[in-house]
Design a protein around this motif. Structure first.
Motif: not given
Length: 277
Positions: A147-148, A153, A212
């Motif tokens: 996701d990063y 994120y 997050h």
């Protein structure tokens, strides 16, 4: 979910005649289905093979949180097998439907789902502490990393282990050591946010995944943890047993999970040498 009123009425009558206790929510189209899924939690779905222009093949991947029984006019063994591969719990031809058959397939699907949920829970959680296990933790870390890379994120890794487990084991025995490990896990689980993951990697080593979040957010969590451990020691055989832990923090950067864990491990031992905890 059934878009033809006469078929909905037949299903409703059969459910009533089956003798089961239930609450029914009917959806006439895909939009109504999505709205219902946002508002309610369901135990099972009776899904018509065709809802407007959409088929069960397209809808099944969106209905993975509970068992789905596909009800259709088609009688096709090949289609049956394909729907089961896509996640359907069962497949029933409308021509064969009866209250007793409907009751049987629903009961079987619900019982099967309960077994699957239990097996999934056992495969993802640590038996001693009840927090997530290493298998789950590595999978979750891989997702955070992906996701990063895709969305940017942020996430933070916190690798932590007890400072004095050996001393507790030597003085009070391994049952006390296990109790200390459980207490540490419970303390962390109570402090993290919803969506964070506390993972027991093995022994007295834990990984906390904080999506997050920043390193400063993780530092604040560690300060609360240290305060709680200082104020609430382990009670063992009428004695207060102090438990402390050291942690290493790493801001995730979308790297390989093993490499980021190694970074956190180095940071943890650097803290131990400085005596920061």
């Amino acid at each position: 979910m059934e878009d033809e009123e006469d078929h909905r009425l037949i299903l409703e009558r059969m459910l009533a005649e089956s003798g089961m206790e239930y609450r029914l929510h009917q959806c006439e189209d895909v939009d109504a289905m999505h709205a219902a899924l946002k508002e309610q939690v369901f135990d099972i779905c009776l899904l018509d093979f065709s809802v407007g222009l959409v088929t069960a093949k397209e809808l099944l991947p969106q209905l993975s949180d509970f068992p789905v029984i596909v009800v259709t006019v088609h009688e096709d063994d090949q289609l049956d097998s394909e729907l089961m591969r896509l996640g359907a719990a069962d497949f029933v031809a409308k021509s064969e439907l009866s209250p007793s058959l409907l009751k049987r397939v629903i009961r079987h699907a619900v019982e099967r789902q309960a077994i699957l949920n239990q097996l999934k829970d056992e495969s993802e959680h640590d038996a001693l502490t009840g927090v997530f296990n290493r298998r789950y933790g590595m999978r979750a870390l891989r997702k955070l990393s992906a996701d990063y890379r895709r969305y940017g994120y942020p996430y933070t890794l916190c690798l932590l282990d007890m400072d004095n487990l050996k001393a507790i084991n030597d003085q009070f025995g391994h049952l006390a050591g296990d109790a200390a490990i459980r207490m540490l896990a419970s303390a962390m689980a109570a402090l993290v946010r919803e969506g964070d993951s506390v993972v027991r990697l093995g022994g007295d080593e834990f990984l906390v995944l904080l999506p997050h979040s920043s390193v400063s957010d993780a530092e604040a969590m560690l300060q609360r943890l240290a305060q709680q451990l200082a104020e609430q020691p382990l009670q063992w055989q009428d004695q207060a047993v102090g438990v402390s832990a050291s942690a290493g923090l790493v801001a995730g950067a979308g790297g390989k999970p093993e490499a980021e864990l190694e970074q956190a491990d180095k940071a943890m031992y650097a803290r131990k040498r400085k005596g920061r905890g």
